[in-house]
Structures are given as structure tokens and as C-alpha cells.
Scaffold this motif. Structure first.
Motif, PDB file in Angstrom:
ATOM      1  N   ALA A 132       2.089  -5.857  48.916  1.00  0.00           N
ATOM      2  CA  ALA A 132       2.198  -4.486  49.416  1.00  0.00           C
ATOM      3  C   ALA A 132       0.843  -3.976  49.912  1.00  0.00           C
ATOM      4  CB  ALA A 132       2.750  -3.574  48.324  1.00  0.00           C
ATOM      5  N   LYS A 133      -0.217  -4.295  49.180  1.00  0.00           N
ATOM      6  CA  LYS A 133      -1.550  -3.861  49.594  1.00  0.00           C
ATOM      7  C   LYS A 133      -1.958  -4.536  50.899  1.00  0.00           C
ATOM      8  CE  LYS A 133      -3.081  -2.634  44.940  1.00  0.00           C
ATOM      9  NZ  LYS A 133      -3.994  -2.928  43.813  1.00  0.00           N
ATOM     10  N   LEU A 134      -1.596  -5.796  51.047  1.00  0.00           N
ATOM     11  CA  LEU A 134      -1.879  -6.507  52.292  1.00  0.00           C
ATOM     12  C   LEU A 134      -1.062  -5.918  53.442  1.00  0.00           C
ATOM     13  CD1 LEU A 134      -3.612  -8.978  53.150  1.00  0.00           C
ATOM     14  CD2 LEU A 134      -1.537 -10.363  52.888  1.00  0.00           C
TER      15      LEU A 134
ATOM     16  N   HIS B  85      -9.690  -9.319  52.505  1.00  0.00           N
ATOM     17  CA  HIS B  85      -9.587  -7.873  52.725  1.00  0.00           C
ATOM     18  C   HIS B  85     -10.038  -7.062  51.513  1.00  0.00           C
ATOM     19  CE1 HIS B  85      -7.696  -8.072  56.654  1.00  0.00           C
ATOM     20  NE2 HIS B  85      -6.897  -9.028  56.208  1.00  0.00           N
ATOM     21  N   ASN B  86     -10.773  -7.713  50.609  1.00  0.00           N
ATOM     22  CA  ASN B  86     -11.343  -7.032  49.434  1.00  0.00           C
ATOM     23  C   ASN B  86     -10.285  -6.415  48.525  1.00  0.00           C
ATOM     24  OD1 ASN B  86     -14.107  -7.557  50.215  1.00  0.00           O
ATOM     25  ND2 ASN B  86     -13.871  -5.957  51.765  1.00  0.00           N
ATOM     26  N   ILE B  87      -9.135  -7.073  48.444  1.00  0.00           N
ATOM     27  CA  ILE B  87      -8.087  -6.676  47.505  1.00  0.00           C
ATOM     28  C   ILE B  87      -8.266  -7.520  46.246  1.00  0.00           C
ATOM     29  CG2 ILE B  87      -5.604  -6.573  47.062  1.00  0.00           C
ATOM     30  CD1 ILE B  87      -5.210  -6.468  50.134  1.00  0.00           C
ATOM     31  N   PRO B  88      -8.544  -6.918  45.091  1.00  0.00           N
ATOM     32  CA  PRO B  88      -8.700  -7.713  43.865  1.00  0.00           C
ATOM     33  C   PRO B  88      -7.429  -8.508  43.557  1.00  0.00           C
ATOM     34  CG  PRO B  88      -9.490  -5.471  43.539  1.00  0.00           C
ATOM     35  CD  PRO B  88      -8.774  -5.483  44.862  1.00  0.00           C
ATOM     36  N   VAL B  89      -7.588  -9.782  43.302  1.00  0.00           N
ATOM     37  CA  VAL B  89      -6.430 -10.658  43.035  1.00  0.00           C
ATOM     38  C   VAL B  89      -6.133 -10.600  41.540  1.00  0.00           C
ATOM     39  CG1 VAL B  89      -5.519 -12.997  43.167  1.00  0.00           C
ATOM     40  CG2 VAL B  89      -7.014 -12.120  44.994  1.00  0.00           C
ATOM     41  N   ILE B  90      -5.096  -9.836  41.193  1.00  0.00           N
ATOM     42  CA  ILE B  90      -4.707  -9.614  39.803  1.00  0.00           C
ATOM     43  C   ILE B  90      -3.249 -10.035  39.620  1.00  0.00           C
ATOM     44  CG2 ILE B  90      -4.420  -7.854  37.997  1.00  0.00           C
ATOM     45  CD1 ILE B  90      -6.555  -6.207  39.497  1.00  0.00           C
ATOM     46  N   ASN B  91      -2.948 -10.698  38.510  1.00  0.00           N
ATOM     47  CA  ASN B  91      -1.572 -11.117  38.173  1.00  0.00           C
ATOM     48  C   ASN B  91      -0.947 -12.007  39.244  1.00  0.00           C
ATOM     49  OD1 ASN B  91      -1.558  -9.752  35.716  1.00  0.00           O
ATOM     50  ND2 ASN B  91      -0.790  -7.855  36.652  1.00  0.00           N
TER      51      ASN B  91
ATOM     52  N   LEU C 113       2.651  -9.652  60.841  1.00  0.00           N
ATOM     53  CA  LEU C 113       1.594  -8.690  61.144  1.00  0.00           C
ATOM     54  C   LEU C 113       0.240  -9.352  61.321  1.00  0.00           C
ATOM     55  CD1 LEU C 113       2.425  -5.550  58.971  1.00  0.00           C
ATOM     56  CD2 LEU C 113       3.485  -6.394  61.066  1.00  0.00           C
ATOM     57  N   TYR C 114      -0.106 -10.297  60.437  1.00  0.00           N
ATOM     58  CA  TYR C 114      -1.460 -10.849  60.587  1.00  0.00           C
ATOM     59  C   TYR C 114      -1.561 -11.810  61.768  1.00  0.00           C
ATOM     60  CZ  TYR C 114      -0.390 -15.026  57.576  1.00  0.00           C
ATOM     61  OH  TYR C 114       0.115 -16.177  57.031  1.00  0.00           O
ATOM     62  N   LYS C 115      -0.455 -12.359  62.228  1.00  0.00           N
ATOM     63  CA  LYS C 115      -0.507 -13.167  63.453  1.00  0.00           C
ATOM     64  C   LYS C 115      -0.817 -12.297  64.667  1.00  0.00           C
ATOM     65  CE  LYS C 115       2.489 -17.030  62.157  1.00  0.00           C
ATOM     66  NZ  LYS C 115       3.799 -17.708  62.391  1.00  0.00           N
ATOM     67  N   ILE C 116      -0.370 -11.036  64.610  1.00  0.00           N
ATOM     68  CA  ILE C 116      -0.641 -10.106  65.699  1.00  0.00           C
ATOM     69  C   ILE C 116      -2.054  -9.534  65.574  1.00  0.00           C
ATOM     70  CG2 ILE C 116       0.002  -7.885  66.729  1.00  0.00           C
ATOM     71  CD1 ILE C 116       2.890  -8.459  65.726  1.00  0.00           C
ATOM     72  N   ALA C 117      -2.409  -9.086  64.376  1.00  0.00           N
ATOM     73  CA  ALA C 117      -3.671  -8.371  64.186  1.00  0.00           C
ATOM     74  C   ALA C 117      -4.880  -9.294  64.069  1.00  0.00           C
ATOM     75  CB  ALA C 117      -3.575  -7.491  62.938  1.00  0.00           C
TER      76      ALA C 117
END
Length: 244
Positions: free
Chosen positions: A215-217, A197-203, A177-181
Motif C-alpha cells: 500500500a505504501k508503494l 523509496h525509503n519505506i522501512p521493510v517491516i513484517n 505503475l512502476y513500469k510507467i513511472a
């Protein structure tokens, strides 16, 4: 797809179970496991999914932690984590996580990275049990992983080694997906893409934690490729073929 009754699944098993399939497992339980996997493979082979909207599909986003990168040289799975998605909806209450039994010492690097120590693994279920639980959790959903070659290599190896049946699940890679987008985005690591993408990096480097981050990505990039006119897996593969 129904898992019970067992006899229904056994009727779907092509050919007789040979002695190799029984290696490392107890007879009847192994027969049930292999029957379940064969029935599951029939569901997975349905090609209609190629034309269904990506936003309508069921996904299981997963991650594994391992002792290294080479299962053919003795590296093993230490844990498996997963979370379900339906379209862009992350079902954070529908998760899977298990450590895997291992009685050998772990390297300091592996323990420092994953937080797993040998003592954690001695009381864990064995790999065949964990894999069957994972497959029952996933059913016929499409699997998603971040840079999925690592996961794919280990699952192919262990599925054949334990059950003498090939691993048939379709696995999609976040890079599809990210290669396309974002073709110009020079980021590879999960934490870097999440931060972008402002996703908090947890665990991070916990199998379930990484599954939720992935999943969030995946959620973000499903929307991004939709905006580019990519609506099905067929569209996705066609777009990738033009990039590569």
C-alpha cells in the motif's frame, strides 16, 4: 451495496444453484455465499471505474501466503492479509488478516519464510469462511497486489473450486505503475522497491505486513504517475500498451 436482506440477493442470482455449488458447504449458507458473490460481481462489472480518477478510487491492497505456486497441483492458501485505501490515503486501522485451516505438515522453507507453523493453522477457519470474510471486507473495491499473478491464480482457482463461480474482482498490479513511472528501474522484489523509496521493510512475508508495504508503494506510485499525466485506469492501460 447492500448485503441484506438475503432474499434481495437471491433474486439477483441467475439460474438455479446446482449441486456442484453445494460441494463442501452447507446448503443454505452456501446459497447465501453464492448469492453474495453474484451480486458483488454485478457491482464490479460497472465500467465507469475506468474513467474515474485513480486518486478517488477505493482500493484493497492484499497479499496471500501459500504453500507453493501451483494450486492446481495441491498448493494451498495459508493466510490472507489486506488493508483499505481511498485514493492515496492508507487506512491502517481498516485491515483484514486471517490464517486458513490446514492440517498437513508445512515444509521447513515455508515455515521459515512466513513464520507460520502447522499448529497455528489447526484452529483457523476453513478457506471458504476466510474467503467470504475477505470478500465482505473488500466489497466492490479494486484489489491491488505486488506481482499479482500469484494472488490472481489462487483466487481464480479457489473461487471456482469452492463456489463454482469465477473470480471477477479487478486486480491491479504494482508493476503497472512502476513500469510507467520508473521504466529504467531494474527492481522487482517488494523489499527492494520499498528500500529504494525509503519505506522501512517491516513484517516481510506476513500477509498483512506485505499488504501494508505494498500500500505504501502504491501510494508513492499513484503520485508519480499523476505527475506523468496518468489520471484514470484508461490512461494507465494506454500507457502500459505503449511500453509493452
Amino acid at each position: 451495496m447492500a448485503y441484506n436482506p438475503i432474499m434481495h440477493l437471491l433474486k439477483g442470482l441467475n439460474g438455479k444453484l446446482n449441486s456442484g455449488m453445494l460441494s463442501g458447504l452447507q446448503g443454505q449458507q452456501n446459497a447465501q455465499n453464492v448469492a453474495f458473490l453474484r451480486e458483488l460481481q454485478r457491482e464490479i462489472r460497472k465500467e465507469q471505474v475506468m474513467y474515474d480518477p485513480l486518486l478517488h478510487l477505493k482500493y484493497v491492497v492484499f497479499d496471500i501466503e501459500t504453500t507453493g505456486f501451483h494450486p492446481d497441483k495441491g498448493d494451498v492458501i495459508l493466510s490472507i492479509g489486506a488493508v483499505k485505501m481511498e485514493g492515496r490515503t492508507i487506512k491502517e486501522k481498516e485491515t483484514f488478516y486471517s490464517l486458513v485451516y490446514h492440517n498437513e505438515d508445512l515444509s521447513e522453507e515455508v515455515s521459515a519464510l512466513t513464520g507460520i507453523v502447522k499448529e497455528d493453522l489447526l484452529a483457523a477457519p476453513n478457506l471458504s469462511t476466510v474467503l467470504m470474510q475477505f470478500f465482505e471486507f473488500t466489497q466492490d473495491a479494486i484489489l491491488v497486489a505486488h506481482h499479482a499473478n500469484h494472488e490472481k491464480t489462487f483466487l481464480h482457482h479457489t473461487s471456482w473450486k469452492l463456489f463454482r463461480t469465477p473470480f471477477k474482482h479487478r486486480i491491479l498490479d504494482t508493476s503497472f505503475l512502476y513500469k510507467i513511472a520508473d521504466p529504467e528501474l531494474a527492481l522487482v522484489r517488494l523489499e527492494d522497491l520499498c528500500t529504494h523509496h525509503n519505506i522501512p521493510v517491516i513484517n516481510r512475508h506476513h500477509a498483512l505486513g506485505d499488504s501494508i508495504l505494498t500500500a505504501k508503494l502504491w501510494n508513492i506510485y499513484l503520485e508519480k504517475i499523476k505527475e506523468r499525466g496518468i489520471h484514470t485506469m484508461t490512461d494507465m492501460y494506454e500507457a502500459l500498451s505503449r511500453i509493452r
